[in-house]
Design an enzyme around this catalytic site. Structure first.
Site, mmCIF file in Angstrom:
data_model
loop_
_atom_site.group_PDB
_atom_site.id
_atom_site.type_symbol
_atom_site.label_atom_id
_atom_site.label_comp_id
_atom_site.label_asym_id
_atom_site.label_seq_id
_atom_site.Cartn_x
_atom_site.Cartn_y
_atom_site.Cartn_z
ATOM 1 N N LYS A 22 0.831 -1.205 0.000
ATOM 2 C CA LYS A 22 0.000 0.000 0.000
ATOM 3 C C LYS A 22 0.868 1.259 0.000
ATOM 4 C CE LYS A 22 -1.795 1.746 4.014
ATOM 5 N NZ LYS A 22 -1.513 3.170 4.155
ATOM 6 N N ASN A 23 1.844 1.311 0.917
ATOM 7 C CA ASN A 23 2.600 2.554 1.080
ATOM 8 C C ASN A 23 3.554 2.839 -0.067
ATOM 9 O OD1 ASN A 23 1.238 3.026 3.388
ATOM 10 N ND2 ASN A 23 2.952 2.640 4.785
ATOM 11 N N ARG A 92 -4.676 10.657 4.690
ATOM 12 C CA ARG A 92 -3.660 11.706 4.801
ATOM 13 C C ARG A 92 -2.686 11.707 3.629
ATOM 14 N NH1 ARG A 92 -1.041 14.256 8.503
ATOM 15 N NH2 ARG A 92 0.868 13.574 7.514
ATOM 16 N N CYS A 116 -5.622 13.383 13.348
ATOM 17 C CA CYS A 116 -5.535 11.994 12.944
ATOM 18 C C CYS A 116 -5.406 11.181 14.211
ATOM 19 C CB CYS A 116 -4.309 11.821 12.061
ATOM 20 S SG CYS A 116 -3.813 10.137 11.907
ATOM 21 N N ARG A 121 0.370 14.630 13.426
ATOM 22 C CA ARG A 121 0.862 14.403 12.062
ATOM 23 C C ARG A 121 0.765 15.630 11.166
ATOM 24 N NH1 ARG A 121 -1.212 8.613 9.937
ATOM 25 N NH2 ARG A 121 0.770 8.455 8.869
ATOM 26 N N ASP A 305 4.746 0.830 12.097
ATOM 27 C CA ASP A 305 3.573 0.149 11.536
ATOM 28 C C ASP A 305 3.448 -1.308 11.991
ATOM 29 O OD1 ASP A 305 2.679 2.385 10.261
ATOM 30 O OD2 ASP A 305 3.377 1.824 8.266
ATOM 31 N N VAL A 327 8.001 7.195 17.091
ATOM 32 C CA VAL A 327 7.725 7.879 15.817
ATOM 33 C C VAL A 327 6.454 8.723 15.913
ATOM 34 C CG1 VAL A 327 7.293 7.567 13.340
ATOM 35 C CG2 VAL A 327 8.952 6.105 14.503
ATOM 36 N N ARG A 397 -8.537 -0.481 4.704
ATOM 37 C CA ARG A 397 -7.674 0.545 4.104
ATOM 38 C C ARG A 397 -6.335 -0.065 3.704
ATOM 39 N NH1 ARG A 397 -6.056 4.869 7.775
ATOM 40 N NH2 ARG A 397 -4.684 5.115 6.005
HETATM 41 C C1 UD1 Z 1 4.259 7.039 6.476
HETATM 42 C C2 UD1 Z 1 3.427 5.788 6.289
HETATM 43 C C3 UD1 Z 1 2.900 5.285 7.629
HETATM 44 C C4 UD1 Z 1 4.057 5.106 8.613
HETATM 45 C C5 UD1 Z 1 4.905 6.365 8.696
HETATM 46 C C6 UD1 Z 1 6.158 6.195 9.542
HETATM 47 C C7 UD1 Z 1 2.505 6.073 4.074
HETATM 48 C C8 UD1 Z 1 1.309 6.337 3.243
HETATM 49 N N1 UD1 Z 1 2.332 6.085 5.408
HETATM 50 O O1 UD1 Z 1 3.387 8.040 7.016
HETATM 51 O O2 UD1 Z 1 2.244 4.049 7.416
HETATM 52 O O3 UD1 Z 1 3.531 4.835 9.893
HETATM 53 O O4 UD1 Z 1 5.326 6.766 7.375
HETATM 54 O O5 UD1 Z 1 6.911 5.135 9.080
HETATM 55 O O6 UD1 Z 1 3.582 5.811 3.570
HETATM 56 N N2 UD1 Z 1 6.044 14.881 10.800
HETATM 57 C C9 UD1 Z 1 6.114 16.219 11.096
HETATM 58 N N3 UD1 Z 1 5.970 17.113 10.067
HETATM 59 C C10 UD1 Z 1 5.761 16.725 8.790
HETATM 60 C C11 UD1 Z 1 5.703 15.357 8.493
HETATM 61 C C12 UD1 Z 1 5.842 14.444 9.525
HETATM 62 O O7 UD1 Z 1 6.304 16.600 12.251
HETATM 63 O O8 UD1 Z 1 5.647 17.599 7.916
HETATM 64 C C13 UD1 Z 1 6.188 13.880 11.886
HETATM 65 C C14 UD1 Z 1 4.944 13.010 12.084
HETATM 66 O O9 UD1 Z 1 4.000 13.651 12.916
HETATM 67 C C15 UD1 Z 1 5.533 11.772 12.712
HETATM 68 C C16 UD1 Z 1 6.910 11.659 12.027
HETATM 69 O O10 UD1 Z 1 7.174 12.949 11.491
HETATM 70 O O11 UD1 Z 1 5.704 11.952 14.088
HETATM 71 C C17 UD1 Z 1 6.992 10.641 10.912
HETATM 72 O O12 UD1 Z 1 5.931 10.865 10.003
HETATM 73 P P1 UD1 Z 1 6.046 10.536 8.452
HETATM 74 O O13 UD1 Z 1 7.281 9.753 8.222
HETATM 75 O O14 UD1 Z 1 5.870 11.791 7.677
HETATM 76 O O15 UD1 Z 1 4.780 9.615 8.242
HETATM 77 P P2 UD1 Z 1 3.822 9.577 6.989
HETATM 78 O O16 UD1 Z 1 4.574 9.862 5.747
HETATM 79 O O17 UD1 Z 1 2.598 10.352 7.287
#
Ligand code: UD1
Length: 420
Positions: A22-23, A92, A116, A121, A305, A327, A397
């Site tokens: 999926k990701n 998201r 969320c 996030r 995850d 995380v 999902r």
């Molecule tokens: C992706 C995965 C999700 C997985 C996560 C971490 C997809 C679709 N989803 O989510 O399944 O759990 O990676 O491996 O691929 N953060 C900020 N600011 C930002 C962006 C992120 O502070 O602009 C923080 C988030 O709140 C979180 C951390 O960074 O605490 C990691 O998030 P991120 O790696 O961005 O996760 P996703 O890409 O949303």
């Protein structure tokens, strides 16, 4: 609304094939926005999140056709640059349209995802990166509006490694003028796969899979033809299912290199994991799993995850396990539900202490997010009596036909539709 009903206690046996990731499929589908023409993606899993992207791309003006797990996206006539709240709210990852739309059309309007279940996030790092590439960002009625005539390469340092942020910037910078260096980039296998896919479209990306990615912008890209890699989280979930039921299963379509942190922890608990010559992975659960500690970290650390599913396993451990979630700040919602099944878990801040119990007991439980729901299904497989998991739209999902696949391994599990 559908629910999943499980009569626990069966040892899982047999063979299961892991679906496409999926990701990985999500960013690859969004990458099709970058180039006009017909893109072809295979091994795309049939999931609710994928249906959401399909809707979103269609709203933007792409034409999509699908046959089983093969997708074709005609991206020539994309004419809208707006991702509406209704779709972004349910997924998201919709914010991944931002980079590609901006890079190809110079304009994108994307609803802010909002709260969320697993933490705030934010998308501040996505926006900071795009601003560094020269985008003008403003906020209007809950929408992020980004504009730039042509993006310009830049040196970007992420405060923390964000998977989605790294993907958004890689896609945007591929069509920017000049060179972009991305420091403290995420290193997840999905990033490496996206870079490979973009390079096959004509992008020039080096270093994906390390924390420093270099992107040489090009004028234009050509359509994508790509096969999505197997889902490492689905694979990990089946491994834990075998571990929790003293099962003995073979899995095909696994890339063991993507699962090293999990495999190493599972072996510490006593689970036998062997790679066979035919490329299959054999997983055998022990009589009683040993309790081990884990801390979630960005890749190559233990994946967040898999935290909920690993906690379900530890709930039946021989001793005490300390699980630290580093995380996301609020990713323990499965705990209350596991407690309803007899698990002994206490939480303090981002740490859960799990004292193994003799056995879990079936109960009606409620899924609260995608991986939390998987942990409840796992607990149900191992528990005495019947477990009913409701709100399984979360599960749909991210897991393709999970009840069918588990049934194929001998689980007593069915999906029941309830009148609304
Ligand atoms: C992706 C995965 C999700 C997985 C996560 C971490 C997809 C679709 N989803 O989510 O399944 O759990 O990676 O491996 O691929 N953060 C900020 N600011 C930002 C962006 C992120 O502070 O602009 C923080 C988030 O709140 C979180 C951390 O960074 O605490 C990691 O998030 P991120 O790696 O961005 O996760 P996703 O890409 O949303």
């Amino acid at each position: 609304m559908d629910k999943i009903v499980i009569h626990g206690g069966n040892r899982l046996k047999g063979e299961v094939k892991v679906s496409g990731a999926k990701n990985s499929a999500l960013p690859l589908l969004f990458a099709t926005i970058l180039a006009p023409g017909i893109h072809r993606l295979s091994n795309v899993p049939a999931l609710r999140d994928i249906a959401t992207v399909e809707k979103l791309l269609t709203i933007l003006g792409a034409e999509i056709s699908r046959k089983d797990n093969e997708f074709s996206v005609e991206a020539t006539r994309i004419s809208s640059v707006e991702a509406p709240y209704d779709l972004v709210r349910t997924m998201r990852a919709s914010v991944l349209v931002l980079g590609p739309l901006l890079a190809r059309f110079g304009h994108a309007r994307v609803s802010l995802p909002g709260g969320c279940a697993i933490g705030a996030r934010p998308i501040n790092l996505h926006l900071k990166g795009l601003e560094a590439l020269g985008a003008r960002i403003s906020l209007d009625h809950g929408y992020v509006e980004a504009r730039a005539r042509r993006l310009k390469g830049a040196h970007i340092h992420f405060d923390l490694p964000t998977v989605g942020g790294t993907e958004n910037i890689m896609m945007a910078a591929s069509l920017a003028r000049g060179t972009t260096i991305l420091e403290n980039a995420a290193c997840e296998p999905e990033i490496t796969e996206l870079a490979e896919a973009l390079n096959s479209m004509g992008a020039r990306i080096e270093g994906a899979g390390t924390d420093r990615i270099r992107i040489e912008g090009v004028q234009e890209l050509k359509p994508l033809e790509f096969t999505v890699m197997p889902d490492r989280v689905e694979a990990g979930t089946f491994m834990i299912a075998a571990a929790m039921t003293r099962g003995d299963i073979r899995m095909s379509g696994v890339r063991p290199g993507h699962l090293e942190a999990l495999i190493s922890k599972l072996r510490e608990t006593g689970v036998e994991i062997n790679f066979e010559e035919n490329g299959k992975l054999r997983v055998k659960g022990p009589r009683k799993v040993a309790s081990v500690n884990i801390k979630t970290l960005p890749h190559p650390g233990f994946p967040t995850d898999m935290q909920a599913q690993f906690m379900a396993l530890m709930a039946m451990g021989a001793g005490t396990s300390v699980i630290t979630e580093s995380v996301f700040e609020n990713r323990f919602m499965h705990v209350c539900e596991l407690q309803r099944m007899g698990a002994d878990i206490t939480i303090e801040g981002n740490t859960a202490t799990v004292k193994g119990v003799k056995g879990l007991l079936g109960a009606p439980v409620m899924a609260t997010d995608l991986r939390a729901s998987a942990s409840l299904v796992l607990a149900g497989l191992a528990a005495e009596n019947t477990t009913e998991v409701s709100r399984i739209y979360h599960l749909d999902r991210g897991y393709e036909r999970i009840e069918e696949k588990l049934r194929g391994l001998g689980a007593h599990i069915e999906r029941v539709s309830e009148p609304m």
